[in-house]
Design a protein around this motif. Structure first.
Motif, PDB file in Angstrom:
ATOM      1  N   LEU A 178       1.040  -1.537  -0.333  1.00 54.95           N
ATOM      2  CA  LEU A 178       0.027  -0.086  -0.159  1.00 54.95           C
ATOM      3  C   LEU A 178       0.780   1.303  -0.014  1.00 54.95           C
ATOM      4  CD1 LEU A 178      -2.901  -0.630   2.927  1.00 54.95           C
ATOM      5  CD2 LEU A 178      -2.994  -0.488   0.238  1.00 54.95           C
ATOM      6  N   THR A 179       2.437   1.402   0.746  1.00 53.26           N
ATOM      7  CA  THR A 179       2.718   2.568   0.802  1.00 53.26           C
ATOM      8  C   THR A 179       3.515   2.553  -0.107  1.00 53.26           C
ATOM      9  OG1 THR A 179       4.104   1.314   2.641  1.00 53.26           O
ATOM     10  CG2 THR A 179       2.221   2.972   3.266  1.00 53.26           C
ATOM     11  N   ALA A 180       3.931   1.640  -1.005  1.00 57.25           N
ATOM     12  CA  ALA A 180       4.760   1.384  -2.267  1.00 57.25           C
ATOM     13  C   ALA A 180       6.830   1.581  -1.187  1.00 57.25           C
ATOM     14  CB  ALA A 180       4.562   2.449  -3.254  1.00 57.25           C
ATOM     15  N   THR A 181       6.175   0.777   0.081  1.00 56.83           N
ATOM     16  CA  THR A 181       8.325   1.245   0.510  1.00 56.83           C
ATOM     17  C   THR A 181       8.855  -0.194   0.170  1.00 56.83           C
ATOM     18  OG1 THR A 181       7.271   0.541   2.264  1.00 56.83           O
ATOM     19  CG2 THR A 181       6.982   2.901   1.559  1.00 56.83           C
ATOM     20  N   ARG A 182       9.848  -0.299   0.531  1.00 60.86           N
ATOM     21  CA  ARG A 182      10.661  -1.505   0.727  1.00 60.86           C
ATOM     22  C   ARG A 182      10.708  -2.571   1.866  1.00 60.86           C
ATOM     23  NH1 ARG A 182      13.708   3.796  -1.377  1.00 60.86           N
ATOM     24  NH2 ARG A 182      14.794   3.448  -3.263  1.00 60.86           N
ATOM     25  N   THR A 183      11.080  -3.469   1.353  1.00 62.12           N
ATOM     26  CA  THR A 183      10.541  -3.844   2.816  1.00 62.12           C
ATOM     27  C   THR A 183      11.630  -4.038   3.934  1.00 62.12           C
ATOM     28  OG1 THR A 183      10.801  -6.250   0.845  1.00 62.12           O
ATOM     29  CG2 THR A 183      11.069  -6.661   2.937  1.00 62.12           C
ATOM     30  N   ASN A 184      12.720  -3.632   3.851  1.00 62.54           N
ATOM     31  CA  ASN A 184      12.860  -2.802   4.793  1.00 62.54           C
ATOM     32  C   ASN A 184      12.727  -2.179   5.723  1.00 62.54           C
ATOM     33  OD1 ASN A 184      14.941  -1.353   2.793  1.00 62.54           O
ATOM     34  ND2 ASN A 184      16.423  -1.377   4.463  1.00 62.54           N
ATOM     35  N   THR A 238       7.238   9.125   8.939  1.00 54.14           N
ATOM     36  CA  THR A 238       8.401   9.685   8.723  1.00 54.14           C
ATOM     37  C   THR A 238       9.078   8.745   8.771  1.00 54.14           C
ATOM     38  OG1 THR A 238       7.627  12.032   8.873  1.00 54.14           O
ATOM     39  CG2 THR A 238       9.555  11.585   8.819  1.00 54.14           C
ATOM     40  N   ILE A 239       9.957   8.413   7.471  1.00 56.76           N
ATOM     41  CA  ILE A 239      10.751   7.402   7.350  1.00 56.76           C
ATOM     42  C   ILE A 239      12.592   8.086   7.879  1.00 56.76           C
ATOM     43  CG2 ILE A 239      11.884   5.347   6.609  1.00 56.76           C
ATOM     44  CD1 ILE A 239      10.073   4.875   4.422  1.00 56.76           C
ATOM     45  N   PRO A 240      13.064   7.795   8.486  1.00 57.17           N
ATOM     46  CA  PRO A 240      14.240   8.547   9.669  1.00 57.17           C
ATOM     47  C   PRO A 240      15.745   8.071   7.889  1.00 57.17           C
ATOM     48  CG  PRO A 240      14.458   6.677  10.838  1.00 57.17           C
ATOM     49  CD  PRO A 240      12.634   6.740  10.132  1.00 57.17           C
ATOM     50  N   ALA A 241      16.071   9.223   8.391  1.00 59.68           N
ATOM     51  CA  ALA A 241      17.211   9.219   6.915  1.00 59.68           C
ATOM     52  C   ALA A 241      17.911   7.986   6.942  1.00 59.68           C
ATOM     53  CB  ALA A 241      18.557  10.374   6.641  1.00 59.68           C
ATOM     54  N   GLN A 242      18.606   7.256   8.226  1.00 61.32           N
ATOM     55  CA  GLN A 242      19.024   6.550   8.389  1.00 61.32           C
ATOM     56  C   GLN A 242      19.069   4.922   7.749  1.00 61.32           C
ATOM     57  OE1 GLN A 242      18.694   8.571  10.903  1.00 61.32           O
ATOM     58  NE2 GLN A 242      17.665   7.707  12.969  1.00 61.32           N
ATOM     59  N   VAL A 276       5.186   9.648   4.047  1.00 58.56           N
ATOM     60  CA  VAL A 276       4.868   9.087   3.266  1.00 58.56           C
ATOM     61  C   VAL A 276       3.868   8.811   3.770  1.00 58.56           C
ATOM     62  CG1 VAL A 276       4.260   6.389   3.016  1.00 58.56           C
ATOM     63  CG2 VAL A 276       6.972   7.190   3.762  1.00 58.56           C
ATOM     64  N   PRO A 277       2.530   9.398   2.585  1.00 62.24           N
ATOM     65  CA  PRO A 277       1.161   9.447   3.288  1.00 62.24           C
ATOM     66  C   PRO A 277       0.091   8.354   3.263  1.00 62.24           C
ATOM     67  CG  PRO A 277       1.387  10.182   0.801  1.00 62.24           C
ATOM     68  CD  PRO A 277       2.700   9.481   1.475  1.00 62.24           C
ATOM     69  N   ALA A 286      -2.049   7.584  -2.605  1.00 63.78           N
ATOM     70  CA  ALA A 286      -1.933   6.687  -1.814  1.00 63.78           C
ATOM     71  C   ALA A 286      -3.253   6.280  -2.027  1.00 63.78           C
ATOM     72  CB  ALA A 286      -1.130   6.964  -0.636  1.00 63.78           C
ATOM     73  N   GLU A 287      -4.470   6.903  -1.604  1.00 64.05           N
ATOM     74  CA  GLU A 287      -5.534   7.218  -1.517  1.00 64.05           C
ATOM     75  C   GLU A 287      -6.750   5.613  -2.803  1.00 64.05           C
ATOM     76  OE1 GLU A 287      -7.865   6.435   0.996  1.00 64.05           O
ATOM     77  OE2 GLU A 287      -7.138   8.172   2.069  1.00 64.05           O
ATOM     78  N   ALA A 288      -5.407   6.737  -4.308  1.00 63.81           N
ATOM     79  CA  ALA A 288      -6.508   5.984  -5.072  1.00 63.81           C
ATOM     80  C   ALA A 288      -6.185   4.747  -5.413  1.00 63.81           C
ATOM     81  CB  ALA A 288      -6.061   7.172  -6.393  1.00 63.81           C
TER      82      ALA A 288
END
Length: 407
Positions: free
Chosen positions: A246-252, A270-274, A284-285, A386-388
């Motif tokens: 749903l968030t199209a993020t990476r696994t880790n 909010t994914i931190p920079a590190q 990420v919405p 994201a909603e779409a």
């Protein structure tokens, strides 16, 4: 005391600067601040006056200082500069020591000094594993100063065509270790593992021997059915997988998500920079369905991780999504490939601008000029996207989603 008075008398006679007491034939006792005493051999070469330290007076006796001064005088009689000769001996000793250090020792030190800056904790293990498998059998105990082109090619040629991606990584790691050794004066000259202008003339380009393999992706038309199967499974792993899609993020990024990164009221993660590949914070919405998953997970919260593993203080294993795909009989796709599914859906089924989709995927802007002028992250437009996407994953058609066509 008698000796110091004698040196002082000789000093007055020779009109020397303060703190210098001559013993004769170029040997001096130098008294510095705090009454620190040391032996100096003074001589003139090419019209230039030079002072050579012979050691501190508290550890070098007068007899030893005279013996060292005698050695300096003999060197001068042979037409040599004592200071330059001592420097040459030091350099020779350093060269001997440098020649004794092996490639494996350099590699171990390189890994130890760099692993703190590697975001992925498995990176150091991967470095060590590839070196042990492919490099060390060829030149494990070879002095790093002796590594040459033929040894590097002996490692790479057997795997270049069959295991091209691995061979490319191995070459890069050898190059980094040899660069580190050169900077630390353990070797000199060209780096025999360098690609551009060197190995590229001896080995075929990667594109010629192995096409780049992209992560296998599920066609977006099959996604709603897959998501139904995934939602039918009541497990932490299934909810984590769904959230990741749903968030199209990476696994880790999903597996390492912590509760303090979430603002449920604002619908924001909010994914931190590190923890980001690009090394900067990524907002990420969260769609309504993603927030519903978080509500489920909060009801069974047992650690700081949103998706905890078997051990409460650790996140789920990086293998859980692959295992879930096997259970759902989807072994022809990968978890990371769902980012491509999202990308294909957005391009073919919506009119969301490309930059909105790329920003949703946290891709860096390749155009440096465009990157310099873009300050925002298109967050509100990405929220609509994201909603779409969530609606499509839930089985709604593109018309029902009412995709925005003029953002």
């Amino acid at each position: 005391m008698v000796r110091i008075r004698q040196l002082s008398a000789l000093k007055v006679k020779q009109n020397l600067e303060p703190g210098m007491y001559p013993d004769g034939l170029g040997l001096y006792l130098q008294v510095g601040p705090g009454n620190a005493k040391s032996w100096i051999y003074r001589y003139r070469t090419n019209g230039k006056l030079r002072d050579m330290g012979l050691g501190p007076a508290h550890s070098v006796t007068l007899a030893e200082a005279r013996e060292r001064a005698d050695e300096c005088r003999r060197a001068r009689q042979a037409g040599l500069d004592p200071i330059e000769e001592r420097l040459k001996k030091k350099q020779a000793a350093h060269a001997t020591a440098a020649h004794a250090i092996t490639f494996q020792e350099c590699a171990a030190t390189y890994i130890e000094s760099h692993q703190a800056g590697w975001k992925n904790t498995k990176h150091a293990a991967q470095w060590t594993a590839t070196l042990q498998t492919y490099v060390y059998p060829v030149f494990k105990n070879t002095p790093v100063a002796d590594i040459d082109r033929e040894l590097v090619l002996k490692v790479l040629r057997p795997i270049w065509n069959e295991k091209t991606e691995t061979a490319v990584r191995v070459r890069g790691r050898i190059e980094k270790v040899l660069d580190w050794a050169r900077i630390n004066d353990y070797r000199h000259g060209e780096n025999p593992a360098r690609w551009k202008g060197f190995l590229d003339n001896l080995l075929p380009r990667r594109a010629k021997v192995a096409a780049v393999k992209h992560h296998a992706a599920l066609p977006f038309g099959q996604l709603p059915a897959f998501m139904r199967d995934l939602r039918d499974e009541a497990s932490v792993a299934a909810r984590a997988f769904e959230f990741c899609i749903l968030t199209a993020t990476r696994t880790n990024e999903t597996l390492g998500m912590r509760w303090d990164e979430i603002d449920e009221a604002a619908g924001l993660w909010t994914i931190p920079a590190q923890r980001m590949k690009a090394g900067r914070d990524h907002r990420v919405p969260l769609s309504r369905r993603a927030l519903a998953i978080l509500t489920e997970m909060r009801q069974i919260r047992m650690s700081d991780y949103v998706f905890p593993g078997g051990k409460e203080r650790r996140p789920l294993s990086g293998m859980v999504f692959s295992m879930k795909l096997r259970r759902l009989k989807r072994t022809n796709v990968t978890a990371h490939g769902f980012r491509s599914t999202f990308r294909d859906w957005a391009a073919e089924q919506t009119d969301f601008p490309n930059e909105v989709v790329e920003m949703a995927l946290a891709h860096t802007i390749s155009n440096k000029v465009e990157a310099a002028y873009r300050r925002g992250d298109l967050f509100e437009k990405r929220r609509q996207l994201a909603e779409a996407w969530a609606a499509y994953c839930g089985g709604q058609s593109s018309d029902e989603v009412q995709v925005h066509r003029a953002l």
